[in-house]
Design a protein around this motif. Sequence first.
Motif, short mmCIF file in Angstrom:
data_model
loop_
_atom_site.label_atom_id
_atom_site.label_comp_id
_atom_site.label_asym_id
_atom_site.label_seq_id
_atom_site.Cartn_x
_atom_site.Cartn_y
_atom_site.Cartn_z
N SER A 85 0.79 -1.16 0.00
CA SER A 85 -0.49 -0.44 0.14
C SER A 85 1.01 1.15 -0.56
N ALA A 86 2.37 0.95 0.68
CA ALA A 86 3.28 2.39 0.99
C ALA A 86 3.70 2.79 -0.47
N ALA A 87 3.75 1.44 -1.39
CA ALA A 87 4.57 1.51 -2.51
C ALA A 87 3.36 2.55 -3.66
N GLY A 88 2.43 1.57 -3.43
CA GLY A 88 1.09 2.75 -4.16
C GLY A 88 1.01 3.74 -3.96
N VAL A 89 0.96 3.92 -2.94
CA VAL A 89 1.03 5.44 -2.56
C VAL A 89 1.70 6.57 -2.85
N ALA A 90 3.13 5.93 -2.82
CA ALA A 90 3.92 6.87 -2.88
C ALA A 90 4.52 6.74 -4.43
N PHE A 91 3.44 5.67 -5.46
CA PHE A 91 4.34 6.04 -6.27
C PHE A 91 3.11 7.17 -7.36
N SER A 92 1.85 7.46 -6.72
CA SER A 92 0.87 7.40 -7.17
C SER A 92 0.98 9.04 -6.98
N ARG A 93 1.65 9.19 -5.89
CA ARG A 93 1.35 10.79 -5.35
C ARG A 93 3.01 11.23 -6.43
N SER A 94 3.69 10.51 -6.22
CA SER A 94 4.69 11.29 -7.22
C SER A 94 5.15 11.30 -8.61
N LEU A 95 3.36 10.68 -8.74
CA LEU A 95 2.61 10.76 -11.08
C LEU A 95 2.36 12.07 -10.95
N GLY A 96 1.86 11.87 -9.56
CA GLY A 96 0.60 13.73 -9.96
C GLY A 96 1.60 14.92 -9.30
N GLU A 97 2.99 14.76 -9.47
CA GLU A 97 3.99 15.90 -8.21
C GLU A 97 4.21 16.63 -10.16
N PHE A 98 3.48 17.84 -9.53
CA PHE A 98 3.70 18.56 -10.08
C PHE A 98 4.21 20.25 -10.00
N GLY A 99 3.75 20.67 -9.00
CA GLY A 99 3.99 22.00 -8.13
C GLY A 99 5.42 22.24 -7.98
N PRO A 100 5.72 21.31 -6.92
CA PRO A 100 7.23 21.62 -6.57
C PRO A 100 8.20 20.95 -7.65
N ILE A 101 8.08 19.70 -8.55
CA ILE A 101 8.96 19.80 -10.05
C ILE A 101 9.56 21.33 -10.79
N LEU A 102 7.74 21.97 -11.04
CA LEU A 102 7.93 23.26 -11.83
C LEU A 102 8.71 24.05 -11.42
N VAL A 103 9.02 24.40 -9.71
CA VAL A 103 9.78 25.19 -9.32
C VAL A 103 11.04 24.46 -8.80
N PHE A 104 11.39 23.53 -8.57
CA PHE A 104 12.99 23.12 -8.46
C PHE A 104 13.39 22.82 -9.68
N ALA A 105 12.75 21.62 -10.35
CA ALA A 105 13.48 20.66 -11.36
C ALA A 105 12.74 21.78 -12.88
N GLY A 106 12.62 22.56 -12.67
CA GLY A 106 12.19 23.55 -13.82
C GLY A 106 11.28 22.23 -14.79
N THR A 107 10.89 22.51 -16.13
CA THR A 107 10.13 21.82 -17.11
C THR A 107 11.44 22.26 -18.59
N THR A 108 11.75 22.03 -18.52
CA THR A 108 12.93 21.88 -19.70
C THR A 108 12.24 20.69 -20.92
N ARG A 109 12.10 20.79 -21.87
CA ARG A 109 12.49 19.42 -22.47
C ARG A 109 13.40 18.64 -23.25
N MET A 110 12.91 17.02 -22.85
CA MET A 110 13.78 16.27 -22.69
C MET A 110 15.03 16.78 -22.15
N LYS A 111 14.64 17.12 -20.80
CA LYS A 111 15.66 17.11 -19.94
C LYS A 111 14.51 16.59 -18.24
N THR A 112 13.84 17.60 -18.06
CA THR A 112 12.87 17.14 -16.46
C THR A 112 12.03 17.58 -16.93
#
Lengths: 215, 329
Positions: B255-282
Motif C-alpha cells: 500500500s505504501a509503495a502504491g501511495v508513494a508511486f501515485s503521489r509521485s505520478l501526480g506531483e507537479f508544483g514542486p517539480i515546476l519550481v525545483f526542477a523546471g520543465t525543460t523538454r528532453m531533460k526534466t
Amino acid sequence: MILCEDLLIQQGSFSLGPLSLTIPTGKYAVLMGETGCGKTSLLESIVGLRQIASGKVIVDGVLVNRLPPAQRQFGYVPQDGALFTTMTVAENLSFALMIRGVSRREQIQRQNELAQELGITHLLSRMPANLSGGEKQRVALGRALAHRPKLLLLDEPLSSLDQKTRSEMIEILRATHAHWGLTVLHVTHHNEEADRLAQIRFRLNKGILMSEWTA
Amino acid sequence: MKPVRGWSDRIFIGCLTLVGVAFALLIIGMLAADLFFIEWRNFLELYEKPEIRYATKLTLLSCLTATILSLWVAVPFGYVLSRQNFPGKALLDIIVDIPLVLPPLVLGLSLLILFQTQVGRAIEQTLERHTGWMLVYLAIPVIGSILFWPLLSGKRALLLVATLFLVIEAVMIGWVGPQLKPYLNDAFGTRVTYGIPAVILAQFAVAGSFAIRTMKVTFDQLSPRTENVALTLGCTRAQAFWLVVVPESRRGIVSAAGVAFSRSLGEFGPILVFAGTTRMKTEVLSSTVFLELSVGRLNNALTVSMVLVGLAFVILGLMRLFGLRSKPI
C-alpha cells in the motif's frame, strides 16, 4: 529453580510489587488473580519483555535481570498464541532452531518430534490462519518448546478455548510437563486449570502475592 | 409491539449511499467527459514524438526511484514512530506531516532555497564531480554484495557477503574501476537543481511523507506480541524486525509503495519550481500537461492526462491484487 526477589514493576502510573516468588525445579506453578491485577506484567518481567524497577530474577542460580529475552532461554506462550502468520506450522515450530543456526536435518527431526507429541503432524504444512483455536495453541506450545527451555511461561493460554478443547489442552500441558520435566509458570483466572494442573498455586490480590502448595 | 427495524433503516442507509454515489458520479463524469473530448487518432501521433516518449520514460523511472527511496525511509521510520517512545516524538510526528499540508509551490521553493545554502551547494558539487567515484567504489560493491544476501543463509551469510564486497571492491580498484569512473560520472554526475535528481527529490519529499504515514498505521495495527515471542525465541531486535515484522507488514508495504508511486505520478508544483520543465531533460508527464495546456494544445494535454489516469488505474489494480486481496492474516 526460579527465584523472584522483591520484584518492583513500574510503568507510568501503574505500579506492582515488591513481589517475591519461588518455583522449585520441575514444578508446575499456577498464578491466579483478577483481570487487570498485574499477572501478565509479572510474567512479562520474568521473561524479559518488561523492565523491572528493582528486584532480582534468578534462574538456577543465575541472575537474569539484565539479560535480553533471547538470552534467558525461556519458552513463552502469550494469550492468543501469537503465531507467525507468514510462516507455515512447520516453520513456526523450527523458528527458534533456525535462529540458533541448527542444521536443517535436526530442525526437521525436532519438528516431527514436537508435532507427534502435540498431535499436530497433519498440520505441518498449513498456515496459522487456517487453524482452530486449540490447534493454534498447540503450535504455539510446540514453538516455545523447540529450543528445549528449562522454564515455560504461559500467559492465559487456554482462555479463548471452548470447554472441550480446554480440557484436551490441559491434558497436553500435563503430559508435556511430565515428559520434559519442565518448570512451568502458568497464568490464568480459571479455577479448573489451577485445580487440574497446579502443584503450587499463587494468588495475586491487590498487589499482594500469596502462595500455597496443592500437591 | 412493532419491530423497531424497518423503513427508517433503509432510508438511512439509502441516504448514506446517495452521498457516496454522488461523489462517484462526479469522478466518473469527469473521466467520461475527458474520454469523449479526446481525438483518439491524436494519441498515437503524440506518442511518436520523442519528447513525449522521454517524459513518459522519465516519469516511470523517477516515480519508481522516489517510491523505492520512500519505502527505504518509511519502513524503518514508520516502525520507530509506532513502537518507540522518545523525547521529541510528537514533534517528529508533526514534521513528517509538513509536506502533506504545505502548498506544493512552497515545497518546491523551499527545496530550491535549501540547495542554495552552503550545505546544499556542497552536495551539488559532490554529485556533479564525484558521482562516478561513489558509484564505482561504494554503490556497486555494496549493492552487488547485498543482492546475494537472500541466496545465503546461516551464520556464515554475513561473512560471505563481506567477502563478496571485498572481491567486487578489488575488481573495481584493480581492473574496471578506472575506466568505468569517468564514463559513469558523465552519465550520472549531474547537478541536483534543474536536473533529474531534483525531479526525484521533489517527488520523494511528498511521497515519503505519505509512505511513512501508511507504514506507521500498518505497524500500529500489528500486534507487538509476535515480535515479543520472536525475542523470547532467541531473536535480536533486528532479526525480529526482518524475519517477523517486515513479512507481516507486507500488505502495508505494498500500500505504501502504491501511495508513494501515485503521489509521485501526480506531483507537479514542486517539480515546476525545483526542477523546471525543460523538454528532453526534466519534463515529466504532469509537466507535459502543463506545457501543452500553456500553448493552447488542449487535446494533447488531455491525451497525456488520460495516460496518467490509465497509470493510476494500473497502480490501484496492482495494489488491490497484491495488497488487499492477499491471503487473510
